[in-house]
Design a protein around this motif. Structure first.
Motif, PDB file in Angstrom:
ATOM      1  N   THR A 147      10.110  14.489   1.864  1.00 21.13           N
ATOM      2  CA  THR A 147      11.115  15.029   0.939  1.00 21.13           C
ATOM      3  C   THR A 147      12.237  14.035   0.657  1.00 21.13           C
ATOM      4  O   THR A 147      13.058  14.285  -0.228  1.00 21.13           O
ATOM      5  N   ILE A 148      12.308  12.942   1.389  1.00 21.74           N
ATOM      6  CA  ILE A 148      13.315  11.920   1.113  1.00 21.74           C
ATOM      7  C   ILE A 148      13.049  11.357  -0.277  1.00 21.74           C
ATOM      8  O   ILE A 148      11.901  11.091  -0.645  1.00 21.74           O
ATOM      9  N   SER A 149      14.095  11.173  -1.056  1.00 19.52           N
ATOM     10  CA  SER A 149      13.931  10.765  -2.449  1.00 19.52           C
ATOM     11  C   SER A 149      13.233   9.414  -2.556  1.00 19.52           C
ATOM     12  O   SER A 149      13.329   8.578  -1.652  1.00 19.52           O
ATOM     13  N   LEU A 150      12.557   9.228  -3.682  1.00 15.10           N
ATOM     14  CA  LEU A 150      11.762   8.018  -3.882  1.00 15.10           C
ATOM     15  C   LEU A 150      12.599   6.740  -3.794  1.00 15.10           C
ATOM     16  O   LEU A 150      12.207   5.803  -3.087  1.00 15.10           O
ATOM     17  N   PRO A 151      13.753   6.637  -4.456  1.00 16.02           N
ATOM     18  CA  PRO A 151      14.524   5.387  -4.343  1.00 16.02           C
ATOM     19  C   PRO A 151      14.918   5.061  -2.910  1.00 16.02           C
ATOM     20  O   PRO A 151      14.922   3.895  -2.506  1.00 16.02           O
ATOM     21  N   VAL A 152      15.261   6.095  -2.131  1.00 14.94           N
ATOM     22  CA  VAL A 152      15.649   5.848  -0.743  1.00 14.94           C
ATOM     23  C   VAL A 152      14.448   5.364   0.064  1.00 14.94           C
ATOM     24  O   VAL A 152      14.548   4.423   0.871  1.00 14.94           O
ATOM     25  N   GLN A 153      13.281   5.982  -0.136  1.00 16.60           N
ATOM     26  CA  GLN A 153      12.089   5.546   0.590  1.00 16.60           C
ATOM     27  C   GLN A 153      11.751   4.099   0.254  1.00 16.60           C
ATOM     28  O   GLN A 153      11.499   3.288   1.162  1.00 16.60           O
ATOM     29  N   VAL A 154      11.742   3.782  -1.029  1.00 13.81           N
ATOM     30  CA  VAL A 154      11.429   2.408  -1.423  1.00 13.81           C
ATOM     31  C   VAL A 154      12.462   1.451  -0.833  1.00 13.81           C
ATOM     32  O   VAL A 154      12.123   0.370  -0.340  1.00 13.81           O
ATOM     33  N   GLY A 155      13.732   1.850  -0.865  1.00 10.64           N
ATOM     34  CA  GLY A 155      14.774   1.007  -0.289  1.00 10.64           C
ATOM     35  C   GLY A 155      14.566   0.752   1.186  1.00 10.64           C
ATOM     36  O   GLY A 155      14.758  -0.375   1.673  1.00 10.64           O
ATOM     37  N   VAL A 156      14.168   1.779   1.929  1.00 20.49           N
ATOM     38  CA  VAL A 156      13.934   1.621   3.373  1.00 20.49           C
ATOM     39  C   VAL A 156      12.774   0.666   3.621  1.00 20.49           C
ATOM     40  O   VAL A 156      12.874  -0.271   4.433  1.00 20.49           O
ATOM     41  N   TYR A 157      11.665   0.883   2.926  1.00 17.13           N
ATOM     42  CA  TYR A 157      10.479   0.049   3.175  1.00 17.13           C
ATOM     43  C   TYR A 157      10.735  -1.408   2.778  1.00 17.13           C
ATOM     44  O   TYR A 157      10.349  -2.334   3.497  1.00 17.13           O
ATOM     45  N   VAL A 158      11.395  -1.612   1.651  1.00 13.57           N
ATOM     46  CA  VAL A 158      11.635  -2.977   1.187  1.00 13.57           C
ATOM     47  C   VAL A 158      12.659  -3.684   2.081  1.00 13.57           C
ATOM     48  O   VAL A 158      12.509  -4.866   2.399  1.00 13.57           O
ATOM     49  N   THR A 159      13.696  -2.962   2.495  1.00 14.70           N
ATOM     50  CA  THR A 159      14.693  -3.571   3.378  1.00 14.70           C
ATOM     51  C   THR A 159      14.081  -3.932   4.725  1.00 14.70           C
ATOM     52  O   THR A 159      14.376  -4.996   5.293  1.00 14.70           O
ATOM     53  N   ARG A 219      11.412   7.780  10.149  1.00 14.99           N
ATOM     54  CA  ARG A 219      11.845   8.985   9.457  1.00 14.99           C
ATOM     55  C   ARG A 219      11.176   9.140   8.097  1.00 14.99           C
ATOM     56  O   ARG A 219      10.756  10.238   7.716  1.00 14.99           O
ATOM     57  N   CYS A 220      11.061   8.050   7.352  1.00 11.76           N
ATOM     58  CA  CYS A 220      10.460   8.125   6.018  1.00 11.76           C
ATOM     59  C   CYS A 220       8.982   8.485   6.087  1.00 11.76           C
ATOM     60  O   CYS A 220       8.471   9.220   5.246  1.00 11.76           O
ATOM     61  N   ASN A 276       0.828  -1.202   0.000  1.00 18.90           N
ATOM     62  CA  ASN A 276       0.000   0.000   0.000  1.00 18.90           C
ATOM     63  C   ASN A 276       0.861   1.251   0.000  1.00 18.90           C
ATOM     64  O   ASN A 276       0.627   2.198  -0.753  1.00 18.90           O
ATOM     65  N   LYS A 277       1.856   1.265   0.877  1.00 22.08           N
ATOM     66  CA  LYS A 277       2.697   2.447   1.005  1.00 22.08           C
ATOM     67  C   LYS A 277       3.439   2.741  -0.292  1.00 22.08           C
ATOM     68  O   LYS A 277       3.467   3.887  -0.761  1.00 22.08           O
ATOM     69  N   ILE A 278       4.028   1.714  -0.890  1.00 18.54           N
ATOM     70  CA  ILE A 278       4.799   1.926  -2.118  1.00 18.54           C
ATOM     71  C   ILE A 278       3.882   2.301  -3.274  1.00 18.54           C
ATOM     72  O   ILE A 278       4.188   3.202  -4.063  1.00 18.54           O
TER      73      ILE A 278
END
Length: 748
Positions: A292-304, A286-287, A234-236
């Motif tokens: 404002t955190i970039s999309l690749p970083v957000q996706v990386g955090v959620y997936v990790t 934090r995310c 949902n989040k992604i």
């Protein structure tokens, strides 16, 4: 050994190929939002439970040869469902309730084939344990998940670009016939087993029944993993768009954890994955807080974080596995937990929360049950891992802050400063956390030495409480200025009340996630001002100004109804809106629709389906201007930007009419898509990017693209004076169709 393995692999591959394939059919019919994916996951998880229950009943009540006969009969009956192509009669009409309709559509289209496929894994593993006594069948479970993972990864990268939906559906149907043949060959091997009842085949040496706590964790751990899977999806999907690739990513990670944990115990290190889970919880805080955190970083955090959560859940689940004699009951309980997690997110969470909070809830519960496992099974490694992850949080979170605020140019210096600021700001909480960890691990502070101490279990338990407090405070902060909030199948919405300054007074804002869908001043004198992306100098404002006389305007997407501010006597503004809740919000909390002198019509339902239905019936007049305003949000309805959709729009226009497409988007560059549509249909096109003065805070920078078959329409002074240079002849275009649309081509 080869035949059971190939049969299980093929069944799992088909099982998870059908999920994104059906999504390709359903998304254009039900608005293209993440709720479609959530409902699909609910259906497939629930039917997976049904398949496991059927396998458990079959293996418990009948001898092997009778099991084979019954299963092959059911498998043959499932072939009657082929080809698995939903009929167009399932398309929703108006205010149809989407969840029930999606579930019923899936049940009648792929219900029985999916049920027998889902039952094959545990059933074939049980047959394998009878044909090969003494050989563990659990690695076949890892192989099953490997087949599922391969299916998910190949769909968006291999099959989807290769062929249209109908061809893929026929190919899947052929694959089911191949699978039925493999099952028949495997069933033939069972003919040599004795024709006695299944309970009598069990080993003569009695096996102890699993403890009640083990059975509880068989259910709770997969339930939490499933909850986090759907919540992360949902989040992604809300932050980009609901397409198979983004649905595949978290599900692939989820299956990958199953593969690793059930392949061999060496892949699951309690200390490593517990540390990564705890650090991931801090990064998620934090995310969620900072968009404002970039999309690749957000996706990386959620997936990790999902990866770590899946490893902890499934690693502990593998540690609690029973003997092969209790295999089907074990899998049945796992499936029940997985279905429960999906049901919670899809059905209960929208009733309990006005916003998306299940991701935070799932992480708190998982950290808590990590502490429960520590206490029940005296795991020093889990406690140490959680402690190490907590110690890493003051370094991980500032890294995200540095990335968001300053970028990568001077990242190290930014990170060091953020670490200092973070520690100074949270000195009390960090000190309390260090004291907690020190007390909990006092007798085992050194990583390699020391034994279990009961107080170690307090570390993850109290950290779970601390994480819960942080998430609650975030929710309270997000709730400031909220006048009203609601959540349904199509998303979560808030009405925010602000007082920006004394001159203009208070204003009302409609927000969906981090995207503004309308803003209006409360003062009567200013309430009629067009605001946000719709100012007089915006592309849509200029397009409306270029049409003289009485106008008939079609608008896809209602929001707060801001564009009605441009209405004149004799005009007709016809809004197409899929969400009935938004219609209520526009009429109750905003006054644009009531104030306009134009005639306002609202057509409830998916815009494309409604426009098609009106064209087919011939009961709607053509438009001077059709405004497509459904793409400023993060979850864009892709089916509204395909070749087929554009052909429909042109059929609804007057000769030489205008189409205005709003392409302002944080993460996606939609300009090549619209240019590709214009090129394919022979349309002229201009782009208008409006940069507004900072003092006019109620207006936002916006990008609109205007299309018309008549170049003179775009040559009007209101449009041509702000038009940018046309695209270069060598510019790269993106061609989207109903069968293929890839976000990779337009990610910023």
């Amino acid at each position: 050994m080869l035949l059971p393995a190939f049969t299980i692999f093929t069944g799992a591959f088909l099982l998870f190929q059908i999920q994104p394939l059906m999504g390709k059919y359903l998304l254009p019919w039900f608005g293209g939002g993440p709720g479609v994916w959530t409902t699909c996951l609910l259906f497939f998880q629930t039917l997976l439970l049904g398949g496991y229950a059927y396998a458990h009943w079959l293996s418990s009540a009948f001898p092997p040869r009778r099991q084979a006969v019954i299963h092959l009969t059911l498998l043959a009956a499932s072939l009657a469902f082929l080809p698995v192509i939903p009929g167009t009669g399932w398309k929703p009409e108006g205010q149809d309730e989407p969840v029930g309709r999606i579930l019923l559509l899936l049940l009648t289209t792929v219900g029985l084939p999916y049920l027998v496929l889902s039952a094959t894994g545990p059933l074939v593993q049980r047959w394998f344990s009878l044909l090969h006594p003494g050989t563990s069948p659990y690695r076949l479970y890892a192989l099953s998940n490997a087949g599922s993972l391969l299916a998910l990864l190949t769909f968006p990268f291999v099959f989807e670009p290769l062929a249209p939906r109908a061809s893929l559906a026929w190919a899947w149907s052929a694959g089911l016939i191949v699978f039925a043949t493999l099952c028949g060959a495997l069933a033939w091997r069972l003919r040599g087993l004795p024709t006695i009842q299944a309970p009598d085949i069990a080993p003569q040496i009695p096996t102890p029944a699993p403890a009640a706590t083990d059975r509880l964790l068989w259910f709770v751990l997969p339930a939490l993993a499933s909850l986090l899977l759907v919540a992360t999806t949902n989040k992604i999907c809300l932050d980009i768009a609901a397409v198979p690739f983004l649905w595949v990513l978290p599900l692939a990670v989820y299956l990958f954890t199953f593969i690793l944990c059930f392949d061999h115990p060496r892949w699951y290190s309690r200390r490593l994955w517990a540390a990564l889970l705890t650090a991931g919880c801090g990064a998620t805080v934090r995310c969620v807080q900072d968009a404002t955190i970039s999309l690749p970083v957000q996706v990386g955090v959620y997936v990790t974080t999902l990866l770590a959560a899946g490893m902890v859940c499934h690693g502990e689940l593998h540690r609690l596995r029973p003997t092969a004699a209790r295999l089907t009951g074990y899998y049945l309980t796992i499936a029940a937990g997985g279905a429960a997690g999906s049901i919670f997110v899809a059905l209960l969470a929208p009733l309990l929360f006005a916003d998306y909070r299940e991701l935070q809830l799932g992480l708190v519960l998982l950290l808590y049950f990590t502490g429960v496992v520590c206490l029940l099974y005296r795991s020093r490694s889990l406690a140490l891992g959680v402690a190490l992850g907590a110690l890493a949080v003051p370094f991980v979170v500032p890294a995200l802050q540095a990335e968001a605020g300053r970028g990568a140019a001077a990242w190290f210096g930014s990170w060091a400063m953020e670490c200092y600021l973070f520690c100074r700001e949270h000195l009390l909480a960090i000190g309390a956390g260090l004291v907690l960890i020190a007390v909990g691990l006092r007798h085992g502070a050194r990583i390699g030495t020391g034994g279990w101490q009961r107080r170690m279990g307090a570390v993850p338990l109290l950290l779970a409480v601390l994480l819960g407090v942080v998430f609650v405070r975030q929710a309270q902060h997000d709730g400031r200025n909220v006048l009203a909030a609601a959540r349904n199948f199509y998303g979560a919405y808030k009405i925010l009340l602000y007082n920006e300054n004394d001159l203009l007074g208070r204003c009302f804002m409609l927000s969906h996630g981090g995207i503004v869908h309308g803003l209006q001043f409360g003062h009567f004198e200013y309430a009629g001002w067009p605001t946000s992306y719709y100012g007089a100098t915006s592309g849509v404002g200029r397009a409306l100004d270029s049409i003289p006389g009485e106008r008939r305007i079609g608008l896809v997407g209602l929001g707060a109804g801001t564009l009605a501010a441009y209405g004149r006597p004799g005009d007709v503004f016809r809004f197409y809106e899929i969400d009935a809740a938004i219609v209520g919000v526009a009429r109750t909390h905003f006054s644009f629709l009531r104030r306009t002198p134009a005639t306002v019509e609202i057509a409830l339902g998916d815009a494309r389906l409604t426009l098609e239905d009106e064209l087919r019936r011939g009961d709607s007049q053509p438009f001077d201007l059709l405004i497509l305003d459904a793409f400023s949000g993060d979850a864009i309805p892709i089916h509204l930007l395909t070749r087929e959709a554009m052909a429909l729009y042109l059929a609804r226009l007057k000769p030489g009419g205008l189409i205005a497409v709003h392409i302002s988007n944080r993460h996606l560059d939609l300009r090549p898509v619209v240019e590709g549509l214009a090129r394919h249909h022979g349309l002229h096109i201009v782009n208008i990017s409006d940069q507004v003065e900072k003092r006019d805070w109620w207006l936002y920078d916006s990008s609109w693209m205007l299309l018309s078959a008549d170049p003179d329409k775009l040559a009007a002074e209101a449009i041509s004076s702000a038009a940018e240079e046309p695209p270069d002849a060598t510019a790269t275009y993106v061609d989207w169709t109903d069968d293929h649309a890839s976000l990779f081509e337009i990610l910023k």
